[in-house]
Scaffold this active site. Structure first.
Site, mmCIF file in Angstrom:
data_model
loop_
_atom_site.group_PDB
_atom_site.id
_atom_site.type_symbol
_atom_site.label_atom_id
_atom_site.label_comp_id
_atom_site.label_asym_id
_atom_site.label_seq_id
_atom_site.Cartn_x
_atom_site.Cartn_y
_atom_site.Cartn_z
ATOM 1 N N SER A 109 -71.114 0.533 10.611
ATOM 2 C CA SER A 109 -69.734 0.045 10.465
ATOM 3 C C SER A 109 -69.365 -0.017 8.979
ATOM 4 C CB SER A 109 -69.585 -1.354 11.062
ATOM 5 O OG SER A 109 -69.327 -1.290 12.439
ATOM 6 N N THR B 127 -76.581 1.077 16.688
ATOM 7 C CA THR B 127 -77.346 -0.157 16.932
ATOM 8 C C THR B 127 -78.673 0.193 17.601
ATOM 9 O OG1 THR B 127 -75.231 -1.268 17.213
ATOM 10 C CG2 THR B 127 -77.192 -2.519 17.800
ATOM 11 N N LYS C 260 -77.121 -11.422 9.075
ATOM 12 C CA LYS C 260 -77.452 -10.015 9.335
ATOM 13 C C LYS C 260 -77.014 -9.131 8.169
ATOM 14 C CE LYS C 260 -76.319 -8.976 13.519
ATOM 15 N NZ LYS C 260 -75.534 -8.551 14.712
ATOM 16 N N LYS D 202 -66.599 -13.032 13.616
ATOM 17 C CA LYS D 202 -66.765 -12.676 15.034
ATOM 18 C C LYS D 202 -65.536 -13.120 15.793
ATOM 19 C CE LYS D 202 -70.168 -11.020 17.573
ATOM 20 N NZ LYS D 202 -71.137 -10.131 16.946
ATOM 21 N N ASN E 131 -73.728 -0.466 25.440
ATOM 22 C CA ASN E 131 -73.904 0.456 24.311
ATOM 23 C C ASN E 131 -75.296 0.314 23.701
ATOM 24 O OD1 ASN E 131 -73.872 0.549 21.129
ATOM 25 N ND2 ASN E 131 -72.457 2.123 21.832
ATOM 26 N N LYS F 237 -67.054 -9.755 8.499
ATOM 27 C CA LYS F 237 -67.286 -8.548 9.300
ATOM 28 C C LYS F 237 -67.989 -8.925 10.574
ATOM 29 C CE LYS F 237 -67.496 -4.056 9.842
ATOM 30 N NZ LYS F 237 -66.905 -4.300 11.190
HETATM 31 N N1 GLU Z 1 -70.996 -6.454 17.200
HETATM 32 C C1 GLU Z 1 -72.026 -5.855 16.390
HETATM 33 C C2 GLU Z 1 -72.997 -6.911 15.899
HETATM 34 O O1 GLU Z 1 -73.134 -7.945 16.493
HETATM 35 C C3 GLU Z 1 -71.455 -4.961 15.296
HETATM 36 C C4 GLU Z 1 -70.580 -5.639 14.299
HETATM 37 C C5 GLU Z 1 -69.896 -4.679 13.320
HETATM 38 O O2 GLU Z 1 -70.141 -3.496 13.404
HETATM 39 O O3 GLU Z 1 -69.136 -5.193 12.514
HETATM 40 O O4 GLU Z 1 -73.711 -6.702 14.962
#
Ligand code: GLU
Length: 415
Positions: A348, A189, A93, A105, A220, A69
């Site tokens: 998410s 976030t 995370k 990613k 954002n 994810k």
């Molecule tokens: N890009 C965001 C992060 O770095 C969200 C990732 C997501 O929602 O999967 O945490």
């Protein structure tokens, strides 16, 4: 030499946690590189008729606790090492929050500010075509990141659904609500970051009403963090974006800054503010500093000047490992990225769950669940810090790696 390669930073941080927890060295051996990395070329016919080939990546770090994810960024400085590091940080995370995901990613080397809407849509669709077999609701679930947004998620979801021949909202999160996006995802976030600032302030006995803050980055994450801090009664005295900065010692009216930035595509030049550079913003005498832009912004070149009591890492990897140690020596309370910005991936996760159930929750339910999960993760990390006498970053890595190692052991990967 300062560690500026994010992959080396991520590896060092994971190694430290494995050592501090005195775990089997195999845990680090398995986690030091992503399981899979795909590099793709993405040809796009540009508006002037010629074809440009963009380079894209998707990295899947580990599937030990669940599918990969993580977001997709569109940025001229994307590299494979950066995408790998970002996927590793996503594993950590998700584990800090206890989400059933490993890290993923993606990134495309491009400058979206120079592209038309049509070109951007073509690029988004072509990127998904290139990685379609690699991702999926049970395999790897993309989301927004730097310079990508719900509109782009909608195009990507549509392209994947066409390829599969059925509607597949669970492929991707951060979608427009009409396509199965979750209420509350847009500001999640920022909301999560502000919850961690509130929790940190409580521990420090700092009253946030009338406290001051500086926020680097107005995408954002930065804009929503600034907005929610402002609503809480914090004086946000400085904000900035790639075009420049805006400062007002008595506090910037953030709703006006949002309007100004929508109209002018930057906060620079906002009436009632004076310009300031990024280094000036980062070293302001404020209570709370929120780096919400890119990696390595707090580094050996500016860390000595940082005066904030709390640094909330809303960006991924904004502090180099060396600068992080200096902040610790200075007694700054650092809320590490893997906790500070975890609100996004947490909502998410809620979005993906709602897509699987085809049953949607109202915004207050999403926000309540986010609040509970962020407070509980903060508590876990803080307790680890107190019981083991480490800083917040090491504590967060330790909480995460303990969980990941437990899953590895339960699967029989390690003894
Ligand atoms: N890009 C965001 C992060 O770095 C969200 C990732 C997501 O929602 O999967 O945490």
């Amino acid at each position: 030499m300062e560690t500026l390669n994010p992959l080396e930073s991520a590896q060092q941080q994971i190694k430290r946690a494995v050592d501090l927890l005195t775990l089997d060295p195999a845990v680090y051996e398995i986690l030091k590189e992503p399981t899979r990395v795909l590099a793709v070329s993405v040809p796009v016919r540009m508006d002037d008729g010629h074809v440009t080939t963009f380079i894209g990546y998707r990295s899947q770090h580990t599937d030990v606790v669940g599918p990969a994810k993580g977001g997709v960024r569109f940025h001229p400085q994307v590299t494979m090492d950066e995408v790998k590091a970002l996927s590793m940080w996503m594993t950590i995370k998700c584990a800090v929050l206890g989400l059933p995901y490993g890290g993923g990613k993606g990134g495309v080397v491009c400058d979206p500010r120079e592209m038309s809407d049509r070109e951007l849509q073509q690029l988004s669709r072509a990127y998904i075509q290139a990685i379609a077999e690699f991702v999926g609701p049970e395999k790897d679930i993309p989301a927004p990141d730097v310079n990508t947004n719900p509109r782009i998620m909608g195009w990507m979801m549509d392209e994947y659904s066409r390829i599969k021949g059925y509607n597949a909202p669970g492929l991707i999160t951060g979608k427009p609500m009409v396509l199965g996006g979750s209420a509350g995802r847009g500001e999640a976030t920022g909301r999560g970051a502000v919850i961690t600032i509130r929790e940190a302030a409580k521990r420090l006995g700092l009253d946030l009403k009338g406290a001051t803050a500086a926020v680097q980055g107005f995408g954002n994450v930065g804009s929503n963090t600034a907005k929610l801090l402002h609503e809480m009664g914090v004086k946000v005295v400085a904000i900035n974006d790639v075009m420049g900065g805006a400062y007002n010692a008595t506090g910037i009216h953030i709703p006006e800054a949002l309007e100004y930035s929508r109209a002018h595509k930057t906060v620079a030049g906002m009436p009632g503010t004076t310009p300031l550079t990024t280094d000036q913003l980062l070293t302001l005498d404020v209570d709370v500093l929120v780096p919400a832009a890119l990696e390595n912004q707090v580094n050996m070149g500016n860390v000595a000047g940082i005066k904030a009591k709390i640094v909330c890492e809303a960006a991924n990897g904004p502090t180099t490992p060396e600068a992080s140690r200096v902040l610790e020596e200075k007694g700054v309370f650092v809320i590490p990225d893997i906790l500070a910005n975890a609100g996004g991936v947490t909502v998410s996760y809620f979005e993906w769950v709602q897509n699987m159930m085809h049953f949607y929750w109202p915004e207050d339910e999403v926000n309540d669940k986010l609040e509970r999960m962020m407070v509980s993760a903060f508590k876990h990390v803080y307790n680890m810090k107190e019981t083991r006498g480490v800083d917040m970053r090491d504590a967060a890595y330790m909480v995460a790696i303990e969980r990941v190692a437990e899953a590895m052991s339960a699967r029989g990967w390690i003894n």
